[in-house]
Structure formats: C-alpha cells, structure tokens
Design a protein around this motif. Structure first.
Motif, PDB file in Angstrom:
ATOM      1  N   PRO A 394       0.830  -1.214   0.000  1.00  0.00           N
ATOM      2  CA  PRO A 394       0.000   0.000   0.000  1.00  0.00           C
ATOM      3  C   PRO A 394       0.862   1.261   0.000  1.00  0.00           C
ATOM      4  CG  PRO A 394      -0.862  -1.568   1.572  1.00  0.00           C
ATOM      5  CD  PRO A 394       0.445  -2.121   1.085  1.00  0.00           C
ATOM      6  N   GLY A 395       1.988   1.212   0.725  1.00  0.00           N
ATOM      7  CA  GLY A 395       2.900   2.364   0.738  1.00  0.00           C
ATOM      8  C   GLY A 395       3.409   2.680  -0.658  1.00  0.00           C
ATOM      9  N   VAL A 396       3.838   1.639  -1.380  1.00  0.00           N
ATOM     10  CA  VAL A 396       4.326   1.813  -2.748  1.00  0.00           C
ATOM     11  C   VAL A 396       3.251   2.463  -3.615  1.00  0.00           C
ATOM     12  CG1 VAL A 396       4.895   0.515  -4.844  1.00  0.00           C
ATOM     13  CG2 VAL A 396       5.979  -0.073  -2.686  1.00  0.00           C
ATOM     14  N   CYS A 397       2.020   1.980  -3.438  1.00  0.00           N
ATOM     15  CA  CYS A 397       0.903   2.478  -4.219  1.00  0.00           C
ATOM     16  C   CYS A 397       0.668   3.961  -3.965  1.00  0.00           C
ATOM     17  CB  CYS A 397      -0.317   1.672  -3.804  1.00  0.00           C
ATOM     18  SG  CYS A 397      -1.445   1.387  -5.102  1.00  0.00           S
ATOM     19  N   MET A 398       0.675   4.334  -2.689  1.00  0.00           N
ATOM     20  CA  MET A 398       0.392   5.736  -2.344  1.00  0.00           C
ATOM     21  C   MET A 398       1.516   6.643  -2.838  1.00  0.00           C
ATOM     22  SD  MET A 398      -2.429   5.307  -1.023  1.00  0.00           S
ATOM     23  CE  MET A 398      -3.189   3.799  -1.219  1.00  0.00           C
ATOM     24  N   ILE A 399       2.772   6.158  -2.740  1.00  0.00           N
ATOM     25  CA  ILE A 399       3.892   6.963  -3.241  1.00  0.00           C
ATOM     26  C   ILE A 399       3.748   7.165  -4.747  1.00  0.00           C
ATOM     27  CG2 ILE A 399       6.399   7.026  -3.572  1.00  0.00           C
ATOM     28  CD1 ILE A 399       6.689   5.484  -0.959  1.00  0.00           C
ATOM     29  N   SER A 400       3.307   6.119  -5.453  1.00  0.00           N
ATOM     30  CA  SER A 400       3.101   6.246  -6.900  1.00  0.00           C
ATOM     31  C   SER A 400       2.060   7.315  -7.202  1.00  0.00           C
ATOM     32  CB  SER A 400       2.604   4.926  -7.496  1.00  0.00           C
ATOM     33  OG  SER A 400       3.409   3.866  -7.098  1.00  0.00           O
ATOM     34  N   PHE A 401       0.956   7.284  -6.459  1.00  0.00           N
ATOM     35  CA  PHE A 401      -0.109   8.259  -6.689  1.00  0.00           C
ATOM     36  C   PHE A 401       0.386   9.681  -6.464  1.00  0.00           C
ATOM     37  CE2 PHE A 401      -4.417   6.776  -7.552  1.00  0.00           C
ATOM     38  CZ  PHE A 401      -4.207   5.421  -7.607  1.00  0.00           C
ATOM     39  N   VAL A 402       1.036   9.870  -5.317  1.00  0.00           N
ATOM     40  CA  VAL A 402       1.488  11.231  -5.010  1.00  0.00           C
ATOM     41  C   VAL A 402       2.504  11.688  -6.043  1.00  0.00           C
ATOM     42  CG1 VAL A 402       2.712  12.643  -3.337  1.00  0.00           C
ATOM     43  CG2 VAL A 402       0.992  11.022  -2.570  1.00  0.00           C
ATOM     44  N   GLY A 403       3.411  10.780  -6.430  1.00  0.00           N
ATOM     45  CA  GLY A 403       4.441  11.140  -7.404  1.00  0.00           C
ATOM     46  C   GLY A 403       3.832  11.599  -8.716  1.00  0.00           C
ATOM     47  N   ILE A 404       2.923  10.798  -9.258  1.00  0.00           N
ATOM     48  CA  ILE A 404       2.320  11.143 -10.549  1.00  0.00           C
ATOM     49  C   ILE A 404       1.424  12.376 -10.406  1.00  0.00           C
ATOM     50  CG2 ILE A 404       0.716  10.335 -12.334  1.00  0.00           C
ATOM     51  CD1 ILE A 404       3.411   9.007 -12.512  1.00  0.00           C
ATOM     52  N   PHE A 405       0.686  12.439  -9.294  1.00  0.00           N
ATOM     53  CA  PHE A 405      -0.228  13.572  -9.098  1.00  0.00           C
ATOM     54  C   PHE A 405       0.539  14.884  -8.977  1.00  0.00           C
ATOM     55  CE2 PHE A 405      -3.374  16.095  -6.650  1.00  0.00           C
ATOM     56  CZ  PHE A 405      -4.407  16.022  -7.557  1.00  0.00           C
ATOM     57  N   SER A 406       1.686  14.845  -8.283  1.00  0.00           N
ATOM     58  CA  SER A 406       2.418  16.102  -8.113  1.00  0.00           C
ATOM     59  C   SER A 406       3.109  16.508  -9.414  1.00  0.00           C
ATOM     60  CB  SER A 406       3.428  15.992  -6.978  1.00  0.00           C
ATOM     61  OG  SER A 406       4.319  14.943  -7.240  1.00  0.00           O
ATOM     62  N   LEU A 407       3.300  15.583 -10.331  1.00  0.00           N
ATOM     63  CA  LEU A 407       3.886  15.947 -11.628  1.00  0.00           C
ATOM     64  C   LEU A 407       2.883  16.649 -12.514  1.00  0.00           C
ATOM     65  CD1 LEU A 407       6.075  13.114 -13.140  1.00  0.00           C
ATOM     66  CD2 LEU A 407       6.753  15.357 -12.305  1.00  0.00           C
ATOM     67  N   SER A 408       1.678  16.067 -12.629  1.00  0.00           N
ATOM     68  CA  SER A 408       0.751  16.593 -13.624  1.00  0.00           C
ATOM     69  C   SER A 408      -0.500  17.189 -13.006  1.00  0.00           C
ATOM     70  CB  SER A 408       0.339  15.467 -14.579  1.00  0.00           C
ATOM     71  OG  SER A 408      -0.463  14.542 -13.898  1.00  0.00           O
ATOM     72  N   GLY A 409      -0.839  16.776 -11.782  1.00  0.00           N
ATOM     73  CA  GLY A 409      -2.042  17.287 -11.142  1.00  0.00           C
ATOM     74  C   GLY A 409      -3.312  16.905 -11.882  1.00  0.00           C
ATOM     75  N   SER A 410      -3.266  15.848 -12.698  1.00  0.00           N
ATOM     76  CA  SER A 410      -4.478  15.525 -13.450  1.00  0.00           C
ATOM     77  C   SER A 410      -5.028  14.163 -13.045  1.00  0.00           C
ATOM     78  CB  SER A 410      -4.191  15.580 -14.958  1.00  0.00           C
ATOM     79  OG  SER A 410      -4.065  14.301 -15.501  1.00  0.00           O
ATOM     80  N   TYR A 411      -6.361  14.101 -12.892  1.00  0.00           N
ATOM     81  CA  TYR A 411      -7.020  12.836 -12.585  1.00  0.00           C
ATOM     82  C   TYR A 411      -6.794  11.844 -13.694  1.00  0.00           C
ATOM     83  CZ  TYR A 411      -9.736  15.616  -9.327  1.00  0.00           C
ATOM     84  OH  TYR A 411     -10.117  16.437  -8.320  1.00  0.00           O
ATOM     85  N   PHE A 412      -6.787  12.388 -14.925  1.00  0.00           N
ATOM     86  CA  PHE A 412      -6.696  11.523 -16.073  1.00  0.00           C
ATOM     87  C   PHE A 412      -5.437  10.654 -16.000  1.00  0.00           C
ATOM     88  CE2 PHE A 412      -5.489  10.559 -20.455  1.00  0.00           C
ATOM     89  CZ  PHE A 412      -6.653   9.942 -20.882  1.00  0.00           C
ATOM     90  N   ASP A 413      -4.299  11.267 -15.615  1.00  0.00           N
ATOM     91  CA  ASP A 413      -3.058  10.503 -15.518  1.00  0.00           C
ATOM     92  C   ASP A 413      -3.139   9.433 -14.431  1.00  0.00           C
ATOM     93  OD1 ASP A 413      -1.823  11.690 -17.594  1.00  0.00           O
ATOM     94  OD2 ASP A 413      -0.566  13.033 -16.415  1.00  0.00           O
ATOM     95  N   LEU A 414      -3.801   9.755 -13.312  1.00  0.00           N
ATOM     96  CA  LEU A 414      -3.931   8.764 -12.242  1.00  0.00           C
ATOM     97  C   LEU A 414      -4.766   7.576 -12.706  1.00  0.00           C
ATOM     98  CD1 LEU A 414      -4.491  10.968  -9.065  1.00  0.00           C
ATOM     99  CD2 LEU A 414      -2.424   9.811  -9.795  1.00  0.00           C
ATOM    100  N   LEU A 415      -5.868   7.883 -13.403  1.00  0.00           N
ATOM    101  CA  LEU A 415      -6.709   6.791 -13.896  1.00  0.00           C
ATOM    102  C   LEU A 415      -5.954   5.966 -14.929  1.00  0.00           C
ATOM    103  CD1 LEU A 415     -10.153   8.582 -14.231  1.00  0.00           C
ATOM    104  CD2 LEU A 415      -9.347   7.080 -12.419  1.00  0.00           C
TER     105      LEU A 415
END
Lengths: 500, 147
Positions: A394-415
C-alpha cells in the motif's frame, strides 16, 4: 591518459550535496533491492516522479537514481540468501547456493562474500564503462537514420527474445509500446494522431505514468493475489565476520564472472538477469562436479553476484552512448534522462561532459559506500526484510499516486496509471513481458523519426535501410536475436520469466 | 479447446484492426514526407495483428488464473484506487490515503484491526515525509475545513 582528465571533470562536478544524495541513493537502493516485490525497475520508477517534483538538477537527479540502481543490485542478494526469495529478478541465481549456505548456519558468510563479489563486479564494470563508453560514443557518430532504425529494431528483438517464452508475445509487447507512443501530436506535421478527440491525449501518454502503472501498481495486484505469502526469515543470522579464506579462494571466480556479466550487460536488451545466469552457469561448468555448485558453496554465491552487478554497469554503456537501454531498469533510467531533457547518445559525451563524467565519478564513489553498507552494516537491511507486505505494497501504491499527481495534477493521468496497472497484471499473467512496452513508449517516436528522416534523405527509397555495412550487420543481429531464442530455449531452460 | 491465449489473440487482432483503421484516418498536412504520418502506425498495427494470429493458432498452456476470491480482491482494489484518484484533490491527502491504504492492506493480509492501523500510520507517515522532508505541496484536509 584521457580518462583521468575526464574523471577529474567528473569529480569537480560533485559537491557535498550530490555526494550525500549518492549515500541516500545507495541506502534506499539496497532497501529496494532487498525487499521482495520491489525490484530495481519498479523502485527507480516510483522514485522518478518524486525526484522530479522536488526539483533536483540533472546531475543530482542522475546521481541519486543511479545510486539507487546500483544499490538495488547489491541489495537483491539479501533476501535471496535469507528468505530463498530473490529480492529482484537478477538475484534469482543467488538463491541456488546462498540459501543452502544460510541453512548451514553460514548466512553471515554468504552475505559478506556476495557483498564483496558485488563490489568487485560493480567496480570492474564501472571502470569498463569509463573505458568503453567514450570509444563507443565515437563509433556512434557514424550512425545515420538507417543505422539507428536497425539498432532500435535490434533492441526490441533481443529484449523481447529474452523477456518471454513466446516470441509472438514479446513482439506484441513491443507493438503495444510503439502503438502507445504514436498517440499525440505528430512531430513532423503537428497534426494530432490517434487521440480519439481526447484533449488529454494530445500530448501523448506520459511514459512515467505507464512505467509506474506497469511496474509498481501491477506488483500490488500480484501481492493481493498471493496474499503476501511466504516472506518470513527462516534462517538465523549470527554475528557477521569476514571469511577471508573463502573470499580469496573465490577471487578468480569473481573476476571471470565480472567479465561475463559485463559483456552480457552491454548487449542491448540483455541486462543483469542474463549476466548473473551466464556467470553462474559458466562457473559451474568450470568447477565441474567437484565444485558442488547448488549445495551452498561460496563460489556459487560469488559468481552470480559479481555477474549481475557487472551487467548492471555494462547495461549503462549502450544506454548512455546510443540511447538504447540494455535492460528494464536502464529503460527506466532512460526515461529519467528524457524527463530531464537530456538526450543520451554520442553528443552527450561532447555536449554534457559534466553530466556523463559526474555520473561515472559518483558511480565509483557509490561502490565504496555500498561496500561499507553491505558488509559491516548488513544487519540494518536484514531488519528491513521484516516489513510485512501489507505495509509495504500500500505504501508503494500511495507513493506512486502522489508522485504522478504532483507531476501533472491531473485525474486523467492517475486513472491511466491504474489502467496500466491492470493491463500489466493481465499481460504478465499471460506471459506477455512488460519491459518491451516501456521500451516501445520510450523509443517509438525516435524510431519513427529515424525511418522518416531516412526516407527523406533517400527520397523514399526503402533499400536505403540496408545501404551501409553497419546497418546490414545490425539487421542480421536483430533477426538472429529474435530467432535464436526459439531454438536455444530448449537448451537453456529458464527458471522463470525475466523482468529486470 | 478454447484457451486464454486464443481469446486474447482475438482481442489483439480486433484492437489492432481498429488501430489500423484509425491510423488510416489520420489527417495529413500539406507538409508531408515520403513516409507520412500513417505508415509507421499501420506497420505497428499489422505486426500486432500478426502476433495475435500466432497466439490464436499456437496458444500457450493455460496461465495460472487466480481463484474467484483473489479476483474479487483485485477488483475491489482497482475500484478503491479509482475512487482514491478522484478524491485526492477535493478531500485532501490524509483521509482518502488512510482509507485506501487500509483497504489495500486488508486485501493483502485480512486482519481488520491491523489494517486500520496500517492505513492511518501510512497516511500520516507519508504525509510528513512528502510535506516536510521532500517539500511537496500537499493539502492535508478538505479545503472547507482549513478556513
């Protein structure tokens, strides 16, 4: 000697800040390598977005990430020896003698011998890299569009040939990657391609999103499937001492294995798993039945570790000089370079000597730091192995989310990232390798560009692709690299699919 | 016999044909080169379709698919991650992360109490790491609470 003046440039770039990043990178890398489920490629993948969003400069980011890369190669052996589970794919061969040694009560010895072997392999490979890379960079100046097109093809065919048991699936994986790379604006005409009217897709699919999804998120699904079974330390680690006698006895093994590993690493698409495999197999046949490989002998631990660390260094040669990665993890490092707007290739050596030689100098230093961390301080990392997967993944997963989100700030990229995660899970279940997908996304536009520039030069004459001896040689190698595994597969039965 | 590879191969062929069809419709501009915008994507689609065909004709042995329980656990996790993706911005970092991490932990190792602690611990720990050690601009709580 040119190499010393180059290295002097490299060392002059390093500051206390970059050195401390190297130490942090080595530490993180060893942990990433040691933890089963976090290999070098997904470890580096989840760290790239984070590194990028904290705004490190090119040299610092590169130093940090390559230290993580080298560290992960060292760390993989720890869980191989103690848990009989490779911490990462290249450490698979280390389980063969490492775990039996640990069961005999010699876990400490196995860790120290393999640590020293890793050091020898990585150090020799770093020196080899410094000698060979500038030479290859000079050769690479002779490469025109036709040669580059054939070279990309070679990378896909060899990587695919090794990564899967089925050539059709390996080729499909490359096509998936290349197909995704085509999405977005066409470089030449500026017209949108295959975006299906979706505005988010105009810029194309960000390769970081794909990498983190395919490597990190997919891994979480694998752990959910297995419910994180089978990771507890079954052997005891007593006081760690240095078995000088065994290390001296395996000296030649380490040197030979390093050479074999380094060469395996240089081959485009081959990587560290092949390096450790070949190193172990060749040492096993040299030792013969008297060597008792597989029963827990020091040489059986030294060979694969020297081999995989040497291959890790070797894999940097084609990545830096030609922009063609030699393994999954170097593909991820290539993604890092591209994110930093650094184009690897021969011009990198003349345009950005600070980056190239700063990197090499930091690799040299990283090796000594890693030796210190992996021999006297190995107990710290053994403790890390007790982190349960229910916390780690779960930690790895959350770090991935924050990393990608802080790069682009877009929901689309997270999905999209979650989508890539599901895709990675299904494809790996079907034995379709995911590394060629990454390679395809990274190299797709370059490959098409080479083709189109070539055709402009030759005025649409397709025979241009086979017009020089170098390109013909590369085409032959590409075809051989694709066809050969079909015949060799019966001879070299692989224990499992290789994904490093 | 129908095998997973056969179904997958068919899906690949259909997707590849769709890909080629959309590649044919790519708009070209007056600034064109001998190869153009369409050729390379069409080549890729053709090779992919060929690979799909090989899989239909010569399928591999059946992969080891997970049982219904594991499949359900994975489906739940995917749903959680999708909801998590949408909730990060409006709800801030701490609450969605604690819930999502807790559910994921439960899917990996079904111990309810421990999963709650893992969720809360990871959420706070990662927040401190990102906010203070790495200096990323994370919002801890929903904007409405912060006034």
């Amino acid at each position: 000697m040119e190499i010393f003046s180059n290295l002097a440039v490299g060392f002059s770039v390093l500051t206390w800040f970059t050195l401390s990043l190297a130490v942090i990178g080595c530490f993180l890398g060893t942990i990433i390598g040691a933890l089963p489920g976090l290999g070098p490629s997904n470890g580096v993948a989840i760290l790239i977005p984070v590194t990028f969003s904290i705004g490190l400069d090119a040299t610092s980011a590169l130093v940090l990430m390559t230290s993580v890369y080298y560290g992960a190669m060292y760390g993989g052996r720890i869980s191989s020896i103690l848990l009989n589970i490779p911490g990462d794919e290249p450490a698979l061969m280390t389980t063969l003698d490492g775990y039996p040694m640990a069961k005999q009560g010699r876990a400490g010895d196995a860790l120290v011998i393999s640590g020293v072997a890793s050091f020898v392999g990585a150090l020799l490979a770093t020196i080899g890299l410094m000698l060979l890379a500038p030479l290859l960079a000079r050769v690479a100046y002779l490469f025109g569009p036709a040669e580059y097109f054939a070279l990309y093809l070679l990378a896909f065919s060899t990587l695919g040939g090794i990564a899967s048991n089925n050539q059709a699936k390996a080729a499909l994986a490359s096509c998936i990657g290349l197909g995704i790379a085509m999405i977005g604006l066409d470089n030449t005409t500026g017209m949108p391609r295959l975006t299906f009217g979706n505005l988010h897709l105009m810029d194309g699919v960000d390769f970081l999103v794909a990498i983190v999804g395919l490597f990190a998120v997919a891994e979480v699904f694998f752990f959910i499937e297995s419910h994180g079974k089978g990771s507890s330390i079954g052997v005891k680690l007593e006081k760690v001492t240095v078995p000088v006698k065994d290390i001296v006895k395996s000296g030649w093994t380490m040197l030979r294995a390093s050479l074999v590993g380094f060469i395996a690493g240089i081959l485009p698409g081959a990587g560290a798993s092949l390096g450790s495999f070949l190193a172990y197999m060749s040492e096993k046949s040299i030792a013969g039945p008297k060597g008792k490989f597989g029963t827990g002998v020091p040489r059986g631990v030294a060979a694969p570790e020297a081999g995989n660390n040497a291959a890790a260094g070797g894999a940097l040669v084609p990545m830096l000089t030609l922009g063609v990665p030699g393994s999954g993890t170097t593909a991820v490092l290539l993604a890092l370079l591209m994110t930093l707007n650094i184009t690897p290739g021969p011009t990198l050596f003349t345009d950005r000597p600070d980056v190239v030689w700063g990197l090499m100098a930091s690799l040299l230093i990283a090796n000594f730091v890693l030796l210190a961390m992996n021999v006297p301080m190995v107990k710290i990392f053994v403790r890390v192995l007790q982190v349960p997967p229910a916390v780690l993944l779960p930690g790895v997963c959350m770090i991935s989310f924050v990393g990608i989100f802080s790069l682009s700030g877009s929901y689309f990229d997270l999905l999209l990232m979650v989508g890539f995660g599901v895709m990675g899970y299904v494809l790996r279940k079907l034995d379709v390798p995911t590394v060629p997908i990454i390679l395809g996304i990274l190299l797709g536009n370059h490959m098409e560009d080479a083709l189109r520039r070539g055709m402009v030069l030759s005025d649409g004459d397709w025979t241009y692709l086979f017009s020089s001896p170098i390109s013909v040689g590369l085409w032959i190698a590409a075809v051989a690299g694709f066809v050969a595994p079909m015949f060799l597969r019966k001879v070299l039965q692989k224990p499992q699919a290789i994904t490093d | 016999m129908i095998r997973s590879d056969r179904i997958f191969g068919l899906v690949v062929i259909l997707v590849a044909l769709g890909y080629i069809l959309s590649a044919v419709q790519i708009q070209t501009s007056f600034l064109s080169d001998p190869v153009g915008s369409k050729t390379f994507p069409i080549m890729i689609g053709a090779v992919a379709a060929l690979c799909g065909l090989v899989m239909v004709v010569r399928p591999d042995p059946e992969p080891d698919w997970p049982g219904l329980g594991s499949l359900l656990a994975i489906a739940v996790s995917v749903a959680v991650l999708v909801v998590y993706a949408y909730s990060l911005k409006p709800l801030g970092f701490l609450i969605p992360t604690a819930i999502a991490a807790g559910i994921l932990a439960f899917q990996i190792d079904p111990k309810p109490v421990r999963s709650v602690f893992i969720g809360i611990g990871l959420s706070i720990g990662l927040f401190l790491l990102f906010k203070y050690a790495l200096d990323l601009g994370l919002v801890p709580f929903p904007k409405a609470w912060m006034k």
